[in-house]
Design a protein around this motif. Structure first.
Motif, mmCIF file in Angstrom:
data_model
loop_
_atom_site.group_PDB
_atom_site.id
_atom_site.type_symbol
_atom_site.label_atom_id
_atom_site.label_comp_id
_atom_site.label_asym_id
_atom_site.label_seq_id
_atom_site.Cartn_x
_atom_site.Cartn_y
_atom_site.Cartn_z
ATOM 1 N N ARG A 334 16.938 -19.502 9.745
ATOM 2 C CA ARG A 334 17.817 -18.481 9.303
ATOM 3 C C ARG A 334 17.138 -17.177 9.075
ATOM 4 O O ARG A 334 16.348 -17.098 8.507
ATOM 5 N N ARG A 343 15.277 -11.731 4.840
ATOM 6 C CA ARG A 343 14.772 -12.909 4.443
ATOM 7 C C ARG A 343 14.793 -14.034 5.508
ATOM 8 O O ARG A 343 15.691 -14.046 6.562
ATOM 9 N N LEU A 345 14.084 -18.096 6.706
ATOM 10 C CA LEU A 345 13.979 -19.511 6.497
ATOM 11 C C LEU A 345 13.744 -20.165 7.635
ATOM 12 O O LEU A 345 14.530 -20.394 8.669
ATOM 13 N N GLU A 347 12.869 -24.291 8.603
ATOM 14 C CA GLU A 347 12.707 -25.707 7.870
ATOM 15 C C GLU A 347 12.989 -26.880 8.974
ATOM 16 O O GLU A 347 13.588 -26.631 10.110
ATOM 17 N N ARG A 385 6.401 -18.276 0.788
ATOM 18 C CA ARG A 385 6.618 -19.831 0.249
ATOM 19 C C ARG A 385 6.492 -20.795 1.328
ATOM 20 O O ARG A 385 7.563 -21.291 2.308
ATOM 21 N N THR A 386 5.808 -22.032 1.278
ATOM 22 C CA THR A 386 5.620 -23.030 1.936
ATOM 23 C C THR A 386 5.430 -24.411 1.410
ATOM 24 O O THR A 386 4.916 -24.346 -0.027
ATOM 25 N N ARG A 389 9.912 -30.021 1.952
ATOM 26 C CA ARG A 389 11.320 -29.636 2.019
ATOM 27 C C ARG A 389 12.337 -30.866 1.021
ATOM 28 O O ARG A 389 12.052 -32.056 1.251
ATOM 29 N N GLN A 395 9.474 -26.915 4.852
ATOM 30 C CA GLN A 395 10.121 -25.650 4.874
ATOM 31 C C GLN A 395 9.211 -24.339 4.654
ATOM 32 O O GLN A 395 8.073 -24.528 3.822
ATOM 33 N N SER A 397 9.717 -20.212 3.750
ATOM 34 C CA SER A 397 10.528 -19.082 3.530
ATOM 35 C C SER A 397 9.794 -17.874 3.289
ATOM 36 O O SER A 397 8.523 -17.788 2.679
ATOM 37 N N GLU A 399 10.303 -13.360 2.377
ATOM 38 C CA GLU A 399 10.886 -12.127 2.107
ATOM 39 C C GLU A 399 9.863 -10.884 2.634
ATOM 40 O O GLU A 399 8.979 -10.800 2.255
#
Length: 406
Positions: A334, A343, A345, A347, A385-386, A389, A395, A397, A399
């Motif tokens: 995403r 942002r 993402l 996963e 951040r890892t 999930r 996952q 993510s 920013e």
């Protein structure tokens, strides 16, 4: 001449010794003339005093640079003897000007101040000792002589002190230049280390992603080579295209290392960005990994640092999914355009990763994958951040701020 000049600079005591010898010869000639022709020296006492004063002041000239403070005291002693014995101004007295100048060039402050006081007092003391008791001349002439001698001594001290100040200034400039050179070398080393780390990240991302795609396609081609030659041919074409892409990116990276050289044998490809994410996802899908890719928000031009970081994060995440997610894993990507940040993402629903791997910095066996991600995100002031999930899988993510990222 240059060799002679360098030799004389390297042996200053020899130069001073030569001038001391010249002064000694002139002084000896003066003593002989004064004693036997003019009768300027009255008695054996003044003759002995003149010889002592001459030897002392010639020694002052010879050793003025090696032992300036001691020679200043020796010159003072010679002057005291000269006053006490009534020996009028003689040729070696020139050494007093020389030692005042020499001491003023040094950094020993007490000796410099002592020489300055002596420069003020010596001519007046000589005038009182030699002229006042037996004064028969013009007072104006005598005063003028005292003032002239005082100015000569003061000028010698001022010239010496100016030379000391200039030497200190040059030494400060040299020290500052050396410090700046050390700082420049340190900054160069830091820049080189940062550049090496950047190139290492780029090479890791290029090699890890493209080689993993080639390995998957090669395994698939070998499996269907006999039963489905068309699929095998398609897999080989994918391997060929992926290899060419990897070579093009590696050529671009190696071009960074060629200072001042242009492209040789072809154009270097530009840095990949978010516009190339669709091609990256299609390539991964072609290698057999289902990927759900969506873009949210209104796409717009982004800073180059954000573009490259987003592309490399997605590339590394999909590579890790292929390597560690298992045969039935699927991935989701995403990309959300916010007002102030991008942002991201990525996963998957695969087997995930052992905690010690991603906690130590990576899931690619050597820890370089997530280390490279964190370094990239940190360079543009973003957050990453890892971890596992919820419900299984892994996952990632991030920013990425859109201001000050270039």
């Amino acid at each position: 001449m240059n060799r002679l000049y360098e030799f004389l600079r390297a042996h200053p005591t020899w130069v001073d010794g030569f001038w001391a010898f010249v002064l000694l010869m002139f002084s000896a000639l003066w003593i002989l003339v004064a004693e036997f022709e003019e009768g300027a020296l009255s008695g054996r006492g003044q003759l002995v005093s003149s010889v002592f004063i001459t030897l002392a002041l010639c020694t002052v000239v010879a050793l003025r640079r090696r032992h300036p403070e001691a020679m200043l005291l020796l010159a003072t002693a010679a002057g005291v003897v000269q006053v006490l014995t009534g020996v009028f101004a003689i040729v070696p007295d020139f050494a007093m000007l020389v030692i005042v100048f020499t001491v003023a060039t040094r950094t020993v402050r007490w000796a410099s101040r002592y020489a300055l006081v002596g420069a003020f007092l010596a001519p007046s003391i000589a005038a009182v000792a030699f002229f006042v008791p037996e004064h028969t001349g013009d007072v104006v002439t005598d005063v003028f002589g005292v003032v002239f001698l005082t100015l000569c001594f003061l000028l010698a001290w001022v010239l010496g002190d100016s030379l000391r100040t200039r030497r200190a200034y040059y030494a400060q400039l040299e020290e500052r230049a050396a410090r700046l050179e050390r700082e420049r070398e340190a900054q160069s080393k830091v820049a080189v280390a940062a550049e090496r780390a950047r190139i290492a990240r780029e090479l890791h991302d290029v090699v890890a992603h493209n080689v993993s795609v080639m390995v998957v396609q090669a395994d698939g081609a070998a499996y269907v080579l006999d039963t489905a030659p068309d699929q095998a041919r398609q897999a080989l074409e994918t391997i060929s295209g992926t290899g060419r892409q990897a070579l093009a990116e590696m050529r671009r990276l190696l071009g960074v290392l060629r200072s001042g050289e242009g492209p040789q044998g072809g154009e270097y490809v530009p840095q990949p960005g978010v516009e190339q994410l669709a091609d990256l996802v299609d390539q991964v899908r072609g290698a057999g990994l289902p990927v759900d890719f969506r873009i949210e928000g209104t796409p717009r031009p982004l800073p180059s640092g954000v573009e490259l970081t987003a592309y490399r994060i997605v590339q590394e995440a999909l590579t890790n999914t292929r390597k560690h997610g298992g045969p039935d894993a699927g991935a989701t990507v995403r990309l959300n355009y916010g007002d102030r940040e991008l942002r991201l993402l990525a996963e998957d629903d695969g087997r995930g990763s052992q905690a010690e791997l991603y906690e130590e910095g990576g899931v690619d066996g050597q820890g370089h994958g997530l280390i490279g991600m964190r370094e990239r995100v940190g360079m543009i002031g973003g957050t990453l951040r890892t971890g596992p999930r919820p419900g299984g899988g892994f996952q990632i993510s991030a920013e990425l701020p859109l201001k000050g990222a270039d």
